[in-house]
Enzyme design. Structure first.
Site, PDB file in Angstrom:
ATOM      1  N   GLU A 331      -9.564  -8.188  52.643  1.00 26.54           N
ATOM      2  CA  GLU A 331      -9.426  -6.881  53.274  1.00 26.54           C
ATOM      3  C   GLU A 331      -8.915  -7.057  54.701  1.00 26.54           C
ATOM      4  O   GLU A 331      -9.505  -7.815  55.480  1.00 26.54           O
ATOM      5  CB  GLU A 331     -10.765  -6.140  53.327  1.00 26.54           C
ATOM      6  N   CYS A 332      -7.853  -6.351  55.043  1.00 29.45           N
ATOM      7  CA  CYS A 332      -7.317  -6.317  56.387  1.00 29.45           C
ATOM      8  C   CYS A 332      -7.097  -7.733  56.930  1.00 29.45           C
ATOM      9  O   CYS A 332      -6.165  -8.411  56.515  1.00 29.45           O
ATOM     10  CB  CYS A 332      -8.196  -5.481  57.306  1.00 29.45           C
TER      11      CYS A 332
END
Length: 441
Positions: A331-332
């Site tokens: 994520e990210c």
């Protein structure tokens, strides 16, 4: 019969806007109440993944996000139930009290005011009194009048310059019929350190415990703690609900200064469902647990540690080996670390894991902020094709190339399609948004 959960008395600390000092007020209040012998349950309104770690340090209890845009009623109730055993709940708002989005989400528009109303909590409004006197009362009165159904317990005046300044402001508050719960003199040493995503992480603070002790002493000297405790209200009894289920039974979770942005309610739900979560540090060149069914790289600050990640050859080799047969998700910041390369703010390219073809640049900064709704066009750990997820995006990186298949169709809070669709290659998936909850609507 549905089990009902009765919440302890609570209140929400908010402000007319960001930058008023509500986080330092929140930390000082949590510690001061704890020092008085209370068991304090902290919450954070909105999709913030930094503040809850500070809350935990101040209160001694895990802090949980309450998000009326991303969460449905069942999840909100399950998160509220985490207050069981506490004497008082204290929630910190995000941005200004009434700031939200234009389009309703799972249960609302995402404002702190909605959180307070749903939980039955009155609001303590932190007013930055710098540069004004009686006009501060007009600001507070406007916030009270904007929604008469939301009780304002009182105000804490911050950054008051002198006794004369305080007298003038109090005169205005008396005229408006507003209760002053505290007056904080102006001090330049109370600000928490910040960087491009806001506050630094709690684990990076040079002496967080000393800072929190100082905030608590400052609050105790200048705020009526007894009046604040008396203002807390028990909300309505809420029916039970369920926290999110884990995406795998055995999860190796990257956890260090480069990867730390995980929502507490997700980890709590995963553990309660029996998942085994094994942390490891890519920055320390540690390998994920070989028996893990899934490796999960959360967001964080890989752009600040790109050189160390590029040099972590043992970690990267183990990650590649795991991805040959089992899933990896990022994520990210974790997504960026799974890519081919990352360019830092100085323009230097660092080789990443190479499990995705993603190339990102922090030198070419682009501000990306807001709620996201993603409909999966490929499966990812824990979710099949067609599943809809709600989350939040907050970063400054630009995508230079993204050659892999898109993971999802991604939309902002108003339903506008976005270009950052995430990626999938083999057993590896990644997104720029942080998942908060599944959209079950």
């Amino acid at each position: 019969m549905t089990e009902m959960n009765m919440l302890p008395p609570g209140l929400l600390v908010s402000a007319p806007s960001s930058g008023t000092g509500k986080t330092t007020v929140m930390l000082g209040l949590l510690r001061a109440l704890r020092d008085d012998g209370l068991t304090v349950q902290p919450f954070k309104s909105g999709p913030d993944y930094i503040d809850p770690a500070f809350h935990h340090a101040a209160s001694g209890r895990a802090s949980f996000n309450i998000d009326t845009w991303a969460m449905d009623g069942g999840l909100l109730n399950a998160i509220a139930a985490q207050a069981a055993g506490a004497d008082i709940c204290v929630s910190e708002g995000s941005m200004g009290l009434y700031d939200g989005v234009a389009t309703r989400g799972q249960s609302g528009f995402g404002s702190s005011a909605e959180t307070a109303q749903r939980m039955g909590w009155p609001v303590v409004l932190v007013i930055d009194a710098g540069g004004q006197a009686q006009s501060a009362a007009a600001t507070a009165l406007g916030f009270q009048a904007y929604n008469p159904d939301l009780p304002i317990a009182g105000v804490i005046l911050n950054r008051v310059a002198s006794p004369r300044h305080e007298r003038l402001i109090r005169r205005g508050m008396d005229h408006a019929g507003l209760t002053v719960l505290g007056v904080l003199p102006r001090r330049g040493d109370l600000a928490l350190p910040e960087r491009h995503l806001g506050l630094i992480q709690a684990v990076e603070h040079p002496d967080l415990e000393a800072a929190i002790i100082g905030y608590a002493a400052f609050l105790r000297d200048n705020v009526d703690l007894a009046a604040i405790r008396a203002a807390a209200v028990s909300g309505p009894a809420l029916p039970g609900g369920a926290l999110p289920k884990p995406p795998a039974q055995r999860i190796a979770l990257a956890r260090d200064a480069a990867f730390s942005f995980t929502y507490p309610h997700l980890l709590k739900g995963w553990r309660e469902a029996g998942a085994e979560i094994t942390p490891f540090s890519p920055l320390a060149d540690e390998v994920p647990c070989p028996e893990a069914d899934l490796v999960w790289l959360p967001g964080g600050y890989p752009e600040l540690h790109a050189g160390a990640l590029a040099a972590a050859s043992t970690f990267r080799a183990a990650l590649r080996q795991h991805a040959e047969t089992k899933p990896v998700h990022g994520e990210c910041g974790g997504y960026m670390a799974l890519g081919a390369g990352l360019i830092d703010k100085d323009g230097t390219r660092h080789e990443m894991a190479g499990l995705l073809g993603l190339e990102t640049s922090y030198e070419k900064r682009k501000f990306n902020l807001g709620y996201r709704r993603a409909v999966l066009t490929e499966s990812m750990p824990g979710f099949a094709v067609g599943a809809a997820l709600r989350g939040h995006e907050f970063h400054y990186s630009s995508i230079l190339q993204q050659p892999d298949r898109p993971l999802a169709e991604v939309f902002d809070a108003d339903g506008n399609p976005g270009a950052q669709t995430g990626s999938v290659r083999g057993n590896v998936t990644g997104t720029f948004f942080h998942m908060i909850a599944e959209d079950v609507a």
